[in-house]
Design a protein around this motif. Sequence first.
Motif, short mmCIF file in Angstrom:
data_model
loop_
_atom_site.label_atom_id
_atom_site.label_comp_id
_atom_site.label_asym_id
_atom_site.label_seq_id
_atom_site.Cartn_x
_atom_site.Cartn_y
_atom_site.Cartn_z
N ALA A 137 -18.69 53.70 25.41
CA ALA A 137 -19.54 54.89 25.27
C ALA A 137 -19.85 55.50 26.64
CB ALA A 137 -20.82 54.55 24.53
N ILE A 138 -20.15 54.66 27.61
CA ILE A 138 -20.44 55.17 28.95
C ILE A 138 -19.21 55.86 29.53
CG2 ILE A 138 -21.00 54.48 31.32
CD1 ILE A 138 -22.79 52.32 30.18
N TYR A 139 -18.05 55.24 29.37
CA TYR A 139 -16.83 55.85 29.88
C TYR A 139 -16.54 57.18 29.19
CZ TYR A 139 -11.87 56.70 30.61
OH TYR A 139 -10.67 57.30 30.90
N ALA A 140 -16.65 57.20 27.86
CA ALA A 140 -16.37 58.43 27.11
C ALA A 140 -17.35 59.53 27.46
CB ALA A 140 -16.40 58.14 25.61
N PHE A 141 -18.61 59.17 27.64
CA PHE A 141 -19.63 60.16 27.98
C PHE A 141 -19.35 60.76 29.36
CE2 PHE A 141 -23.63 61.57 29.78
CZ PHE A 141 -24.20 62.29 28.74
N MET A 142 -19.07 59.91 30.34
CA MET A 142 -18.79 60.40 31.68
C MET A 142 -17.52 61.25 31.71
SD MET A 142 -19.73 57.10 34.06
CE MET A 142 -19.20 57.98 35.53
N ASN A 143 -16.52 60.85 30.95
CA ASN A 143 -15.27 61.59 30.90
C ASN A 143 -15.47 62.99 30.35
OD1 ASN A 143 -12.44 61.71 31.34
ND2 ASN A 143 -12.08 61.34 29.17
N SER A 144 -16.29 63.09 29.32
CA SER A 144 -16.57 64.40 28.72
C SER A 144 -17.56 65.21 29.56
CB SER A 144 -17.11 64.22 27.30
OG SER A 144 -17.46 65.46 26.72
N TRP A 145 -18.59 64.54 30.06
CA TRP A 145 -19.64 65.23 30.83
C TRP A 145 -19.07 65.83 32.12
CZ3 TRP A 145 -24.62 66.44 29.75
CH2 TRP A 145 -25.44 66.84 30.81
N ASN A 146 -18.17 65.12 32.78
CA ASN A 146 -17.62 65.58 34.05
C ASN A 146 -16.38 66.44 33.91
OD1 ASN A 146 -19.58 64.12 35.51
ND2 ASN A 146 -18.35 62.27 35.46
N SER A 147 -15.99 66.73 32.68
CA SER A 147 -14.80 67.56 32.45
C SER A 147 -14.99 68.95 33.05
CB SER A 147 -14.51 67.67 30.95
OG SER A 147 -13.41 68.52 30.71
N TYR A 148 -14.00 69.41 33.77
CA TYR A 148 -14.11 70.72 34.44
C TYR A 148 -12.94 71.65 34.11
CZ TYR A 148 -13.85 74.20 38.15
OH TYR A 148 -13.74 75.38 38.84
N LEU A 149 -11.71 71.14 34.22
CA LEU A 149 -10.54 72.00 34.11
C LEU A 149 -10.42 72.64 32.74
CD1 LEU A 149 -8.19 73.04 35.75
CD2 LEU A 149 -6.83 71.07 34.96
N LEU A 150 -10.58 71.85 31.68
CA LEU A 150 -10.46 72.39 30.32
C LEU A 150 -11.59 73.38 29.99
CD1 LEU A 150 -8.66 72.32 27.85
CD2 LEU A 150 -10.06 70.46 26.94
N PRO A 151 -12.86 73.05 30.27
CA PRO A 151 -13.92 74.06 30.05
C PRO A 151 -13.70 75.33 30.85
CG PRO A 151 -14.89 71.90 30.35
CD PRO A 151 -13.44 71.75 30.67
N LEU A 152 -13.09 75.22 32.04
CA LEU A 152 -12.88 76.38 32.89
C LEU A 152 -11.99 77.43 32.23
CD1 LEU A 152 -13.29 77.69 35.71
CD2 LEU A 152 -11.22 76.49 36.44
N ILE A 153 -10.98 76.97 31.47
CA ILE A 153 -10.08 77.93 30.84
C ILE A 153 -10.46 78.24 29.38
CG2 ILE A 153 -8.19 77.12 32.30
CD1 ILE A 153 -7.01 75.80 29.78
N ILE A 154 -11.25 77.37 28.77
CA ILE A 154 -11.61 77.58 27.37
C ILE A 154 -12.86 78.44 27.24
CG2 ILE A 154 -12.43 76.44 25.26
CD1 ILE A 154 -9.47 76.10 25.64
N LEU A 155 -13.90 78.13 28.02
CA LEU A 155 -15.18 78.82 27.90
C LEU A 155 -15.18 80.09 28.73
CD1 LEU A 155 -17.55 75.72 28.11
CD2 LEU A 155 -16.52 76.77 26.09
#
Length: 271
Positions: free
Chosen positions: A194-212
């Motif tokens: 859960a900690i790994y998955a949360f950090m992976n999603s929370w720190n995501s930058y590249l995908l939100p940059l082009i989607i949002l």
Amino acid sequence: MKSKSLTFLKYTFLIICSFISIFPFYWMIAGATNTSNQIAEGKLSLGTHFLKNLSALLGAYNIPLIMWNSLKISLVTVVLSLLVTSMAAFGFEKFNTRRSELIYSILLLFMMIPFATLVIPLFKMMAGLNLVNQHLALILPYISNIFLIFFFRQSFKSFPDDIMDSGKIEGAGNYTIFFKLVFPMMKSTYAAAAIYAFMNSWNSYLLPLIILQTEDKYTMTLLISGLSSASYVANYGVQMMAIVIATLPTLILFLMMQKSFVAGMTGSLKA
């Protein structure tokens, strides 16, 4: 005398390593309390501009909404990814066949592909599903996390088959065994994942940059990135304040689950 010297060197080395690890975090907090000029000059002590930096950040951006966007995306991703990847890993380990081993090997090969190469195909897929500028487009790609499948499978290797056999004797089906026997005994593993998955999603930058594409959909990573290009002169104090706020959820989660995280990384079972 020799053992005392060795102990002294060990503790000295650990203190130095601890200082190197903690210093960036302290510098971030100190920067949030200083002005931009003070940070640029290299001031490391705490300042008196904490409230000013906070009010400037809250006045320029809707921080509660952006934080809620990040939390919503991360929490939904954690729940769905843990469910999907753990069930997949359990199937690969406890019901393995030659075909399943081949599929698992192919999945592990996919881990070698850089995420940056998948951004354009993912964008086209989400555009085809009319999910551009939607948070669901950031959740779906992270649900099937190959590393978590690998992590869960390695943990399930230590799960006793006798417990599964006992459940089957009592008439329990595979889903009942998984949710009522396996899941309660693997809580530490789920906490680490859960900690790994949360950090992976929370720190995501590249995908939100082009989607949002609109500010009301932004996440904290996009906000922090935007602060550096919001004006000709960067306001480092406000940037540090945003980074401190973005760090709090991950820090709180880790402090709450640190014991389970350590136990989960060692693959321990808990009855």
